[in-house]
Enzyme design. Sequence first.
Site, PDB file in Angstrom:
ATOM      1  N   GLU B  50      45.926  20.742  43.954  1.00 48.40           N
ATOM      2  CA  GLU B  50      45.040  21.089  42.838  1.00 48.40           C
ATOM      3  C   GLU B  50      45.799  22.030  41.922  1.00 48.40           C
ATOM      4  OE1 GLU B  50      40.900  21.199  45.472  1.00 48.40           O
ATOM      5  OE2 GLU B  50      41.460  22.922  44.243  1.00 48.40           O
ATOM      6  N   ASP B  61      35.273  32.345  39.442  1.00 50.25           N
ATOM      7  CA  ASP B  61      36.463  32.803  40.158  1.00 50.25           C
ATOM      8  C   ASP B  61      36.471  34.298  40.406  1.00 50.25           C
ATOM      9  OD1 ASP B  61      38.181  30.494  40.712  1.00 50.25           O
ATOM     10  OD2 ASP B  61      38.071  30.205  38.542  1.00 50.25           O
TER      11      ASP B  61
END
Lengths: 404, 276
Positions: B50, B61
């Site tokens: 990824e 995040d």
Amino acid sequence: MTMPIPNSYRRGPDDHGHFGQFGGRFVAETLMPLILDLEKAYAAAKADPAYQREMDGYLAHYVGRPSPLYFAERLTEYLGGAKIYFKREELNHTGSHKVNNVLGQIMLARRMGKKRIIAETGAGQHGVATATLCARFGLDCVVYMGAVDVARQAPNVFRMEMLGARVVPVQSGTRTLKDAMNEALRDWVTNVADTFYCIGTVAGPHPYPMMVRDFQSVIGAETRIQLEEVEGRLPDSLVACIGGGSNAIGLFHPFLDDPSVEIFGVEAAGHGLANLHAASLAGGRPGVLHGNRTYLLMDADGQIQDAHSISAGLDYPGIGPEHAWLRDAGRVTYLSATDEEALAAFQLLSRLEGIIPALEPAHAIAKVLELAPKRPKDHLMVVNISGRGDKDIPQVADILRSRA
Amino acid sequence: MTTRIDARFAELKRQNRAAFVTFVMCGDPDLDTSLEILKALPGAGADVIEIGMPFTDPMADGPAIQAAGLRALKAGTTLAKTLGVVKRFRATDDVTPVVLMGYYNPIYVYGVDRFLVDARAAGVDGLIIVDLPPEEDDELCIPALNAGLNFIRLATPTTDDKRLPAVLANTSGFVYYVSITGITGSAAADSAAVGGAVARIKRHTGLPVCVGFGIRTPEAAAAIAGHADGVVVGSALVDALRASLDPQDHATAKTVTAVADLAAALAAGVRAGRGR
């Protein structure tokens, strides 16, 4: 592409939270079920007369509504044009229009059994309103505030702490309102079970832009009745400042379908539109941030840019999606005022009317100084004084002293 | 149509082992170093890569990946340059699946149609876009599927049985189960609870289920590999990268090996997971 003229400007959003191409629900999967729950809970509350009754009681006896509609005689004489009325939202408990929305959301959180409230704040007005109602109803309150704003809005930080809230200075990104909102969303993703996110403006994922607008529309609804009482007719124009746009949509919404009413929103032009500013309609493009599609300040790669305004409450690189739609539909005219214009209006209003406005509505006043003289004496102009300037005194004093 | 992702998971199933899925941010700390890291990952045992597309406002995040994104942006990373890195990686590796992960705005601004053409040409196999739930499938998910890219959806502890079918409807490649309610790099995942959640998702889909968020060590990776079709590690690799940088956040001679060494240890953990 031409946009079809709708037969009403007041029907939005659609079932998916879209105002034309704007709005929507651009959130992480973790939050999606919560947002759907909230939408259902709000629809149920709205249909329950007991909810409205309870809210009306607190609006009258705790917030102090209706707020006065005041004829600003000296400003009117000074400008020599339109007859200017102020909608006095700064007289509400907690000192701004923010409390109208927070009350609605806190009553909803109580219905949903949520015990912990989180909020983001820029100038601190939304944070103070949230801390106040959490104190009143015995709820835990955490307010995220950019570290830059914590420094420039110190009086409001003390107020929130006095009210029992925990203020978390946000150090990520540009350390202003957008980063506070990111951090609040991160908290919500983490504490999904017991936490209600009380968003302070008409932005975020559906149903927030609609729900916050509904709560703030009390401003325009009262204005309509009050002006009818004193003048026997509708206003000819409305003026309000815009960061996310909640005080503005609150005043505008009840008048959107009255074509004779000219409507002006005033964005923050900061150091000027060619420099750092916070005018997302004037200087932005459509993009997706914080759960909705709207006009954003960003670079060619879609990275969000720093906004700048003297006013922490307007220092945001986006705007509520309904404003984005109203601009493209041509129903509302959006102008902008610079830091300097706002600062001058702040001082002028203090001396002419004995009202120290917050720096946010000082932006609206700055444009009234241009709009009112060009209009006839029988033109009725209503300006939303969305907050009082107490919180801005230290900042303005510093600026003026540095120039003395 | 079979993508590199489908082929890789079919092969892993034959080998009866879980996939090791690595996340690194493109352009962290600069584009060339990040390309070297990508090239080192398959050799270190990464089965799927990824690649993060940096964004100024990564609302899902934690601090590690936020900081990685800011380092990448400071180094001049753009979406076009990220696609350029994938293209250069593909010139050396035509089998390891590459999934781009990030937020919608940079793609929206790039232009969805142009992005899908360019991403496919660069050798991208799939997309994970954090802020596009099924309610917004018309934006990118459906066009991506039509363009031959996998659209990998996140399922979370809040995605209940009633909602799962909607989440899985247009998912392809694999399902990414977020093991905690929270942001990347925060709490640790409990492997027993993860096992139950993976089983629940598998009742609704035949797709492989990979698990991520909160997995930092070879031991934790092994524990999750016993319950899932793949183990995703991001923040721990990003932390290892950060620790190798000089005080100005520039790459050092140790940067590529710091990431590759941790990846190799984690890969060994994942491979041990099914043997126990």
